[in-house]
Design an enzyme around this catalytic site. Structure first.
Site, PDB file in Angstrom:
ATOM      1  N   ARG A  73       0.834  -1.204   0.000  1.00  0.00           N
ATOM      2  CA  ARG A  73       0.000   0.000   0.000  1.00  0.00           C
ATOM      3  C   ARG A  73       0.872   1.259   0.000  1.00  0.00           C
ATOM      4  O   ARG A  73       0.469   2.304  -0.461  1.00  0.00           O
ATOM      5  CB  ARG A  73      -0.943   0.009   1.212  1.00  0.00           C
ATOM      6  N   TYR A 130     -13.754  18.259 -15.888  1.00  0.00           N
ATOM      7  CA  TYR A 130     -14.409  16.952 -15.947  1.00  0.00           C
ATOM      8  C   TYR A 130     -15.489  16.905 -14.847  1.00  0.00           C
ATOM      9  O   TYR A 130     -15.216  17.280 -13.698  1.00  0.00           O
ATOM     10  CB  TYR A 130     -13.349  15.872 -15.738  1.00  0.00           C
ATOM     11  N   ASP A 203      -5.062  19.446 -14.661  1.00  0.00           N
ATOM     12  CA  ASP A 203      -5.408  18.122 -15.179  1.00  0.00           C
ATOM     13  C   ASP A 203      -4.966  18.114 -16.641  1.00  0.00           C
ATOM     14  O   ASP A 203      -5.552  18.787 -17.489  1.00  0.00           O
ATOM     15  CB  ASP A 203      -6.919  17.885 -15.049  1.00  0.00           C
ATOM     16  N   LYS A 228      -6.226   6.884 -19.734  1.00  0.00           N
ATOM     17  CA  LYS A 228      -6.391   7.401 -21.101  1.00  0.00           C
ATOM     18  C   LYS A 228      -5.091   7.240 -21.893  1.00  0.00           C
ATOM     19  O   LYS A 228      -4.624   6.125 -22.054  1.00  0.00           O
ATOM     20  CB  LYS A 228      -6.866   8.858 -21.005  1.00  0.00           C
TER      21      LYS A 228
HETATM   22  C1  LIG Z   1      -9.964  14.957 -17.909  1.00  0.00           C
HETATM   23  C2  LIG Z   1     -10.248  13.811 -16.995  1.00  0.00           C
HETATM   24  N1  LIG Z   1      -9.732  13.838 -15.759  1.00  0.00           N
HETATM   25  C3  LIG Z   1      -9.958  12.828 -14.878  1.00  0.00           C
HETATM   26  C4  LIG Z   1     -10.733  11.744 -15.238  1.00  0.00           C
HETATM   27  C5  LIG Z   1     -10.971  10.628 -14.242  1.00  0.00           C
HETATM   28  O1  LIG Z   1     -10.159   9.562 -14.566  1.00  0.00           O
HETATM   29  P1  LIG Z   1     -10.493   8.025 -14.143  1.00  0.00           P
HETATM   30  O2  LIG Z   1     -11.694   7.625 -14.926  1.00  0.00           O
HETATM   31  O3  LIG Z   1      -9.236   7.308 -14.506  1.00  0.00           O
HETATM   32  O4  LIG Z   1     -10.750   8.042 -12.679  1.00  0.00           O
HETATM   33  C6  LIG Z   1     -11.282  11.672 -16.514  1.00  0.00           C
HETATM   34  C7  LIG Z   1     -12.121  10.523 -16.912  1.00  0.00           C
HETATM   35  O5  LIG Z   1     -12.734  10.500 -17.956  1.00  0.00           O
HETATM   36  C8  LIG Z   1     -11.039  12.744 -17.414  1.00  0.00           C
HETATM   37  O6  LIG Z   1     -11.556  12.740 -18.652  1.00  0.00           O
END
Ligand SMILES: Cc1ncc(COP(=O)(O)O)c(C=O)c1O
Length: 416
Positions: A73, A130, A203, A228
């Site tokens: 962990r 998001y 992000d 992604k």
């Molecule tokens: C821009 C962005 N940030 C964060 C996330 C969250 O990522 P996760 O689905 O891996 O938790 C997403 C998910 O689609 C996203 O598009």
């Protein structure tokens, strides 16, 4: 394509680091069952716990006096290999550390917690964040007295004024944004947040370190959904946060205590995916430019959003912030708004090659209807203000031959 050897300190180019970084290949032979071996890629260490030659060593490792692994962990050799690769790619000059999490949302939660958001603190967040990040701020951090104010972060004048007025603890932006692919002037926003003593969290999921390095531009914390582009094959869920002092110590502690650590199998797959990030991204950006340009001329399409296009509002900013214009394209069908959802659904159902799926950054071209997926939780009015119309389709362009993708879109447009 631009040369990715961009800082004086970096010895090797991005493409080379993507392949080799984090692979701490041993120069002394390991021996198992009487045979020596020398793994060229870091193995999947499935062990939950790590032993040492004596309890004194365990004591020093647990006390942080001696580097070592003790409990999965906290960290794990497969996870650390991936993290080291990410740290080199995001921050070749050194100084920042990467922390891998079980999802992008776990990574974002840790980044926000590391910024020490407490009662009576304010966060300025991009309106285009998001949806789950926006909800995390409002619902979970909101319960602890954190106030979130949403702003247009693609207008630096607005960002400057709001920072002066509201004195936020943190500013959270997303660049490139979803689904209109806006590009923020991260360097200018970093100057403003720094002079105001706020933490800038970026992000960078849509851009990846191949297209943009927010830490080099002055940001404090970078977050990715590694689900992604970083992993790239649509087969794992993962997240990373990259930051230097003082945030790195907080991130280490948060991950240890909250426990959203990435598993070794996912870390291994993410690290493997990372090695082809430049190859994939080159192809995805190239395909996206071609598809955006072809769709712009199509009579059944009213508007195309891609930073390579002359009418994109951030085309100029993209020119100096991004190495290339990214692999996502969104477009509006030329239909009445009252019938737009049905037309969008008919289009999506008619696709034969592009995959209908609410994710992005994979080797496959993925298509989705943002109004009923990523922006589903928003009121129609808020969606309208953000420009997320019912006629809008988002494509995450893959690495297929672009003619096959264009051909599939053209035949599906016949169905609307
Ligand atoms: C821009 C962005 N940030 C964060 C996330 C969250 O990522 P996760 O689905 O891996 O938790 C997403 C998910 O689609 C996203 O598009």
């Amino acid at each position: 394509m631009t040369d990715h050897l961009r800082t004086g300190e970096q010895k090797r180019r991005f493409e080379t680091e993507a392949v080799h970084a984090g692979e701490g290949r041993s120069t002394t032979d390991a021996v198992a069952n009487g045979k020596s071996y020398y793994p060229i890629s870091t193995p999947i260490y499935a062990s939950t716990t790590f032993s040492h030659p004596d309890i004194e060593t365990t004591d020093r490792v647990l006390g942080g006096e001696q580097p070592g692994f003790s409990y999965a962990r906290y960290d794990n050799p497969s996870v650390v290999a991936f993290e080291q690769a990410i740290a080199v790619l995001e921050n070749p000059a050194g100084g920042a550390r990467a922390f891998a999490f079980a999802s992008g949302m776990a990574a974002m939660h840790a980044a926000l917690a590391a910024a020490e958001l407490g009662p009576d603190t304010t966060v300025l967040a991009a309106e285009q964040l998001y949806g789950s990040t926006a909800t995390l701020l409002v619902q979970i951090f909101g319960m602890n007295g954190v106030e979130t104010r949403f702003i247009d972060c693609y207008d630096t004048g607005v960002v400057g004024k709001k920072i002066r007025d509201l004195k936020p603890r943190a500013v959270v932006i997303e660049s490139i944004s979803n689904p209109l692919l806006r590009v923020a002037d991260v360097g200018r926003i970093a100057e403003i947040t720094r002079s105001a003593g706020a933490a800038l969290i970026v992000d960078s999921t849509f851009a990846t370190p191949y297209l943009q390095r927010p830490l080099d531009l002055g940001a404090d914390i970078v977050v990715h959904s590694a689900t992604k582009y970083l992993a790239g094959h649509g087969d794992i869920t993962a997240g990373v946060v990259v930051a230097g002092p003082p945030y790195d110590a907080a991130l280490e502690q948060i991950r240890k205590l909250v426990g959203g650590t990435l598993g070794p199998f996912e870390a291994w797959l993410a690290h493997r995916g990372l090695k082809t990030l430049p190859l994939r991204m080159n192809r995805q950006c190239e395909n996206a430019r071609e598809i955006a340009s072809r769709l712009s001329e199509h009579p059944k399409i009213a508007r195309v959003n891609h930073p390579s296009l002359a009418d994109h509002p951030d085309r100029e900013v993209a020119g100096y912030v991004l190495q290339d214009t990214g692999g996502l394209v969104s477009f509006e069908l030329d239909v009445e708004e009252a019938n737009a959802r049905q037309a969008a659904f008919r289009f999506l159902n008619a696709l034969e090659l592009c995959v209908r799926a609410p994710s992005l950054g994979d080797v496959y071209t993925l298509a989705i209807h943002p109004a009923t997926s990523s922006h589903r939780e928003l009121s129609p009015g808020r969606r309208g203000r953000l420009g997320v119309r019912e006629s809008l389709i988002r494509l995450s362009v893959g690495i297929e031959h672009p003619e096959d993708v264009v051909g599939d879109i053209e035949q599906a447009l016949e169905a609307i």
